[in-house]
Scaffold this motif. Structure first.
Motif, mmCIF file in Angstrom:
data_model
loop_
_atom_site.group_PDB
_atom_site.id
_atom_site.type_symbol
_atom_site.label_atom_id
_atom_site.label_comp_id
_atom_site.label_asym_id
_atom_site.label_seq_id
_atom_site.Cartn_x
_atom_site.Cartn_y
_atom_site.Cartn_z
ATOM 1 N N ALA A 44 5.527 5.658 -4.058
ATOM 2 C CA ALA A 44 5.967 6.548 -2.978
ATOM 3 C C ALA A 44 4.790 7.295 -2.369
ATOM 4 O O ALA A 44 4.703 7.469 -1.142
ATOM 5 C CB ALA A 44 7.007 7.541 -3.508
ATOM 6 N N VAL A 45 3.849 7.742 -3.211
ATOM 7 C CA VAL A 45 2.639 8.413 -2.709
ATOM 8 C C VAL A 45 1.834 7.460 -1.836
ATOM 9 O O VAL A 45 1.357 7.831 -0.753
ATOM 10 C CB VAL A 45 1.778 8.937 -3.876
ATOM 11 N N ALA A 46 1.674 6.225 -2.298
ATOM 12 C CA ALA A 46 0.920 5.226 -1.526
ATOM 13 C C ALA A 46 1.561 5.004 -0.161
ATOM 14 O O ALA A 46 0.873 4.927 0.861
ATOM 15 C CB ALA A 46 0.842 3.913 -2.305
ATOM 16 N N ASP A 47 2.886 4.925 -0.136
ATOM 17 C CA ASP A 47 3.591 4.742 1.139
ATOM 18 C C ASP A 47 3.346 5.914 2.079
ATOM 19 O O ASP A 47 3.122 5.734 3.282
ATOM 20 C CB ASP A 47 5.087 4.579 0.895
ATOM 21 N N GLU A 48 3.393 7.144 1.527
ATOM 22 C CA GLU A 48 3.164 8.326 2.357
ATOM 23 C C GLU A 48 1.732 8.360 2.886
ATOM 24 O O GLU A 48 1.498 8.706 4.050
ATOM 25 C CB GLU A 48 3.464 9.595 1.550
ATOM 26 N N LEU A 49 0.786 8.005 2.039
ATOM 27 C CA LEU A 49 -0.608 7.994 2.464
ATOM 28 C C LEU A 49 -0.832 6.968 3.567
ATOM 29 O O LEU A 49 -1.483 7.263 4.592
ATOM 30 C CB LEU A 49 -1.515 7.688 1.268
ATOM 31 N N MET A 50 -0.299 5.777 3.398
ATOM 32 C CA MET A 50 -0.483 4.733 4.418
ATOM 33 C C MET A 50 0.189 5.110 5.724
ATOM 34 O O MET A 50 -0.321 4.811 6.809
ATOM 35 C CB MET A 50 0.054 3.393 3.891
ATOM 36 N N ALA A 51 1.330 5.798 5.652
ATOM 37 C CA ALA A 51 2.035 6.207 6.871
ATOM 38 C C ALA A 51 1.310 7.337 7.594
ATOM 39 O O ALA A 51 1.351 7.416 8.835
ATOM 40 C CB ALA A 51 3.460 6.638 6.524
ATOM 41 N N LEU B 55 -1.996 9.350 -9.356
ATOM 42 C CA LEU B 55 -2.811 9.030 -8.181
ATOM 43 C C LEU B 55 -3.681 7.805 -8.429
ATOM 44 O O LEU B 55 -3.960 7.042 -7.496
ATOM 45 C CB LEU B 55 -3.669 10.235 -7.794
ATOM 46 N N ASP B 56 -4.102 7.599 -9.679
ATOM 47 C CA ASP B 56 -4.854 6.396 -10.007
ATOM 48 C C ASP B 56 -3.997 5.158 -9.736
ATOM 49 O O ASP B 56 -4.460 4.168 -9.162
ATOM 50 C CB ASP B 56 -5.283 6.451 -11.472
ATOM 51 N N LEU B 57 -2.728 5.231 -10.136
ATOM 52 C CA LEU B 57 -1.811 4.125 -9.857
ATOM 53 C C LEU B 57 -1.532 4.007 -8.360
ATOM 54 O O LEU B 57 -1.443 2.899 -7.821
ATOM 55 C CB LEU B 57 -0.490 4.332 -10.603
ATOM 56 N N ALA B 58 -1.402 5.147 -7.679
ATOM 57 C CA ALA B 58 -1.105 5.121 -6.240
ATOM 58 C C ALA B 58 -2.179 4.361 -5.475
ATOM 59 O O ALA B 58 -1.874 3.587 -4.552
ATOM 60 C CB ALA B 58 -0.978 6.539 -5.706
ATOM 61 N N ALA B 59 -3.437 4.572 -5.839
ATOM 62 C CA ALA B 59 -4.532 3.886 -5.142
ATOM 63 C C ALA B 59 -4.411 2.374 -5.277
ATOM 64 O O ALA B 59 -4.806 1.624 -4.374
ATOM 65 C CB ALA B 59 -5.876 4.365 -5.679
ATOM 66 N N ARG B 60 -3.835 1.908 -6.381
ATOM 67 C CA ARG B 60 -3.658 0.468 -6.583
ATOM 68 C C ARG B 60 -2.571 -0.098 -5.664
ATOM 69 O O ARG B 60 -2.535 -1.299 -5.415
ATOM 70 C CB ARG B 60 -3.298 0.176 -8.045
ATOM 71 N N HIS B 61 -1.662 0.771 -5.219
ATOM 72 C CA HIS B 61 -0.561 0.321 -4.367
ATOM 73 C C HIS B 61 -0.863 0.480 -2.873
ATOM 74 O O HIS B 61 -0.032 0.107 -2.045
ATOM 75 C CB HIS B 61 0.715 1.086 -4.715
ATOM 76 N N VAL B 62 -1.994 1.061 -2.544
ATOM 77 C CA VAL B 62 -2.369 1.191 -1.121
ATOM 78 C C VAL B 62 -2.916 -0.158 -0.660
ATOM 79 O O VAL B 62 -3.978 -0.588 -1.089
ATOM 80 C CB VAL B 62 -3.419 2.307 -0.929
ATOM 81 N N SER B 63 -2.190 -0.804 0.202
ATOM 82 C CA SER B 63 -2.572 -2.148 0.642
ATOM 83 C C SER B 63 -3.269 -2.167 1.992
ATOM 84 O O SER B 63 -3.919 -3.152 2.341
ATOM 85 C CB SER B 63 -1.330 -3.050 0.712
ATOM 86 N N ALA B 64 -3.157 -1.087 2.767
ATOM 87 C CA ALA B 64 -3.787 -1.054 4.092
ATOM 88 C C ALA B 64 -4.062 0.390 4.500
ATOM 89 O O ALA B 64 -3.240 1.273 4.273
ATOM 90 C CB ALA B 64 -2.878 -1.723 5.126
ATOM 91 N N LEU B 65 -5.236 0.605 5.064
ATOM 92 C CA LEU B 65 -5.605 1.898 5.629
ATOM 93 C C LEU B 65 -6.398 1.647 6.903
ATOM 94 O O LEU B 65 -7.161 0.678 6.968
ATOM 95 C CB LEU B 65 -6.482 2.708 4.662
ATOM 96 N N PRO B 66 -6.264 2.518 7.908
ATOM 97 C CA PRO B 66 -7.170 2.417 9.053
ATOM 98 C C PRO B 66 -8.571 2.841 8.615
ATOM 99 O O PRO B 66 -8.748 3.391 7.524
ATOM 100 C CB PRO B 66 -6.575 3.413 10.051
ATOM 101 N N LYS B 67 -9.550 2.595 9.429
ATOM 102 C CA LYS B 67 -10.919 2.957 9.067
ATOM 103 C C LYS B 67 -11.046 4.472 9.046
ATOM 104 O O LYS B 67 -10.901 5.149 10.066
ATOM 105 C CB LYS B 67 -11.924 2.351 10.049
#
Length: 318
Positions: free
Chosen positions: A97-104, A120-132
Motif C-alpha cells: 500500500a505504501v508503494a502504491d501511494e508513493l508511485m501515485a 519501508l524496506d519491503l515497500a521499496a521492493r514493490h515500487v515498480s515505476a517512478l518518474p525521474k
C-alpha cells in the motif's frame, strides 16, 4: 563464503524470484545451479511454507470508512488494509500500500525522502515505476531482523527504478556519543544528505511507539536511553526522533546521537506518507499527527478502528 542451509537457500531463491523480480536464469547463474533446479526449489519453498502466495480480491473492503476517518483525523488521505495474524504478511501488505501511494504521488523532478523500517524496506521492493526524481536517505543504518537492515540498498533500489540522483547517508542511525554524531554530520556525504532533507517535496516514514517491541530504535538502545525518553514524555518515535503526546520534539539525550531527518525538516515537507501498524501504536500516531508530520496514513484495520473510536469519544465524526 560460509555454506547456508537448504531452507535458507529456498528462502533466498523465493525472495529473489517473487519479491526482487529476478528471472530463473538470473537466479540459477547467481547460485551455480540450473534453471530447472530453481523451478523445483520454488515449488519446494511453497510446499514447505517458506514462500506463501496470497490472492487478494479487489472487491474486498475494510470495515473502516477511510475517507470519513481521514476527515475526522484532519488528514489528506487514509489507506486501510486488513489486519492479519502473520507479522511478515501484515508488513508486506502495508508495504504494498505504501508503494502504491508513493508511485501515485511522485512527480518528475521531485525530491523524495525515505526513512528506514522493515515495512519501508519491503515497500521499496514493490515500487515498480517512478518518474525521474531525486531520492534522499532520511535515516542512517539500523540492522534489524525481517528486512535487509541496510538503508543504502533501499535508496539504491529506488534510484534504479526512478533513474534520478540519490543522496545516501553513510552512517549508523544511532552512535555512542554526541561528539561522534557531530563529527559524522561534518562528513561531506552525510552533510549533503541532511541538507537535502531541507528541500523535500515528499517524505515516506514509519511510526513507532516508544515502548518495547514497538520501535526498532527502542530495541537497539540501552535502558538508560529508553527511560530518559519516557521520563521526558516520549510516546512516539519517527526516524529515531522522539515525540511527545502533544506533538513536540522530546529533548532526550538520545537526540544528539541520532543521524536522521529532524522533526522540523519533516514539518516543512509538503507531503508525508506515514505507515503504522497495530492498535498499540494509536497514541504514537496521534502524537505524529499533532506534530504535523502526517498527510497520508497507511495503517491496518485494528489501528484504524482504535483511532476511529478515539475520535468518536472526542465527538469527532468518523
Amino acid at each position: 563464503m560460509p555454506e547456508i542451509s537448504h531452507k535458507e537457500l529456498l528462502a533466498r531463491i523465493g525472495q529473489a524470484y517473487y519479491m526482487d523480480n529476478q528471472s530463473k536464469v538470473e537466479i540459477a547463474t547467481e547460485h551455480g545451479i540450473s534453471r530447472f533446479q530453481v523451478a523445483r526449489f520454488l515449488d519446494e519453498a511453497r510446499a514447505e511454507g517458506i514462500v506463501r502466495i496470497e490472492i487478494r480480491h479487489p472487491g474486498a473492503k475494510a470495515k473502516v470508512d477511510a475517507q470519513a476517518l481521514a476527515a475526522a483525523l484532519g488528514l489528506h488521505r487514509v489507506v486501510v488494509v486488513e489486519t492479519l495474524d502473520d507479522d511478515f504478511r501484515q508488513r508486506d501488505l502495508q508495504a504494498r500500500a505504501v508503494a502504491d501511494e508513493l508511485m501515485a504521488a511522485a512527480r518528475t523532478g521531485m525530491t523524495l525522502g525515505i526513512s528506514w523500517s522493515r515495512t519501508l524496506d519491503l515497500a521499496a521492493r514493490h515500487v515498480s515505476a517512478l518518474p525521474k526524481c531525486n531520492i534522499v536517505q532520511l535515516a542512517g543504518a539500523l540492522p534489524a531482523a525481517g528486512g535487509s537492515g541496510n538503508p543504502l540498498e533501499l535508496i539504491q533500489r529506488l534510484g534504479r527504478v526512478g533513474g534520478g540522483l540519490t543522496w545516501p547517508m553513510w552512517a549508523p542511525l544511532v552512535v555512542d556519543s554526541a561528539a561522534t554524531a557531530a563529527g559524522l554530520r561534518r562528513q561531506p556525504e552525510i552533510a549533503d544528505a541532511m541538507r537535502k532533507a531541507d528541500s523535500l517535496d515528499l517524505a515516506v516514514v514509519a511510526i513507532g511507539a516508544w515502548a518495547p517491541n514497538l520501535s526498532t530504535v527502542w530495541d537497539r538502545v540501552d535502558n538508560a536511553d529508553r527511560q530518559d525518553g519516557l521520563r521526558k514524555g516520549a510516546v512516539a518515535e519517527c526516524s529515531g526522533r522522539l515525540i511527545a503526546v502533544d506533538g513536540t520534539a522530546v529533548p532526550a539525550e538520545l537526540d544528539d546521537r541520532i543521524l536522521s531527518v529532524t522533526l522540523k525538516q519533516l514539518q516543512r515537507t509538503p507531503q508525508v506518507i506515514a505507515v503504522a501498524q497495530g492498535a498499540v501504536r494509536a497514541e504514537a500516531v496521534r502524537a505524529c499527527m499533532a506534530a504535523g508530520i502526517v498527510h497520508t496514513l497507511v495503517l491496518d484495520e485494528a489501528l484504524a478502528l482504535e483511532l476511529q473510536g478515539h475520535a468518536a469519544r472526542r465527538g469527532v465524526s468518523a
